[in-house]
Design an enzyme around this catalytic site. Sequence first.
Site, short mmCIF file in Angstrom:
data_model
loop_
_atom_site.label_atom_id
_atom_site.label_comp_id
_atom_site.label_asym_id
_atom_site.label_seq_id
_atom_site.Cartn_x
_atom_site.Cartn_y
_atom_site.Cartn_z
N PRO A 28 0.80 -1.23 0.00
CA PRO A 28 0.00 0.00 0.00
C PRO A 28 0.83 1.28 0.00
CG PRO A 28 -0.10 -1.10 2.13
CD PRO A 28 0.56 -2.05 1.19
N ASN A 29 0.31 2.25 -0.70
CA ASN A 29 0.86 3.61 -0.81
C ASN A 29 2.12 3.70 -1.67
OD1 ASN A 29 -1.12 4.90 0.93
ND2 ASN A 29 -0.16 3.77 2.60
N ARG A 32 5.38 10.90 -2.54
CA ARG A 32 5.16 10.56 -1.14
C ARG A 32 6.45 10.71 -0.33
NH1 ARG A 32 4.73 4.41 1.15
NH2 ARG A 32 4.19 5.01 3.27
N TYR A 86 11.49 8.22 0.86
CA TYR A 86 11.33 7.28 -0.24
C TYR A 86 11.95 7.76 -1.56
CZ TYR A 86 8.09 5.47 3.21
OH TYR A 86 7.55 4.99 4.38
N ASN A 145 7.80 -5.73 -1.21
CA ASN A 145 7.81 -4.65 -0.24
C ASN A 145 6.39 -4.58 0.32
OD1 ASN A 145 7.82 -2.36 1.27
ND2 ASN A 145 8.88 -1.08 -0.24
N ALA A 172 3.30 -0.83 4.67
CA ALA A 172 2.78 -0.80 6.05
C ALA A 172 2.32 -2.18 6.52
CB ALA A 172 1.64 0.21 6.14
N GLU A 178 12.48 -9.60 1.16
CA GLU A 178 11.72 -8.44 1.67
C GLU A 178 12.56 -7.19 1.40
OE1 GLU A 178 11.00 -8.87 5.88
OE2 GLU A 178 10.47 -6.75 6.13
N HIS A 208 12.70 -2.88 1.63
CA HIS A 208 12.18 -1.58 2.06
C HIS A 208 13.07 -0.50 1.47
CE1 HIS A 208 9.45 -3.58 4.73
NE2 HIS A 208 10.45 -4.32 5.13
N ARG A 216 13.87 4.53 11.89
CA ARG A 216 12.62 5.30 11.97
C ARG A 216 11.86 4.96 13.25
NH1 ARG A 216 9.72 4.91 6.32
NH2 ARG A 216 8.54 6.64 7.27
C1 DQA Z 1 8.42 0.87 3.58
C2 DQA Z 1 8.57 1.11 5.09
C3 DQA Z 1 7.25 0.91 5.81
O1 DQA Z 1 7.41 1.13 7.21
C4 DQA Z 1 6.22 1.89 5.29
O2 DQA Z 1 4.97 1.65 5.90
C5 DQA Z 1 6.11 1.88 3.81
C6 DQA Z 1 7.30 1.73 3.00
C7 DQA Z 1 9.70 1.19 2.80
O3 DQA Z 1 9.77 0.80 1.64
O4 DQA Z 1 10.62 1.84 3.33
O5 DQA Z 1 5.04 2.11 3.28
O6 DQA Z 1 8.12 -0.50 3.38
#
Ligand code: DQA
Length: 144
Positions: A12-13, A20, A25, A74, A77, A98, A100, A107
Amino acid sequence: MKIKNITVIHGPNLNLLGQREPEHYGSNTLDDINDALTNQAKILNLNIEAFQSNNEAEIIDKIQSLTSDFIIINPAAYTHSSVAIRDGLSAMKIPFIEVHISNVFSREDFRKQSFFSDIAVGVISGLGAEGYCAALNYIAKLNK
Ligand code: DQA
């Protein structure tokens, strides 16, 4: 077994990448990341399919439908909340990395908890968009 087909799952997002929170990011869009992966996959003689969803159930349905050899995910959240996506990955027994974009360990505390890391082949965090290609390069080396 030769690895050939790789699915990249963006949670998501991540469709908002580029606009964003660039301080976390960066400036690459999701299309930039998918294009870079597709180009790198061609060089490595691998096939890439990319999928993004903001919806937990859609991500689980996608995972259940997969016949690919490897997943780069990825979970965004959902990393910190989704037992259901974790169980889907466990059930399908497809190895995954995985990724990120940000360094989740630098963070908020809640980002340090992942429902995926202990069952992942490996975890990449904090290398920006480069992390996805690093994962792909690692997977290609497993064929050597
Ligand atoms: C994320 C890190 C997560 O904590 C966050 O909720 C994201 C992006 C990253 O790519 O750094 O949406 O997965």
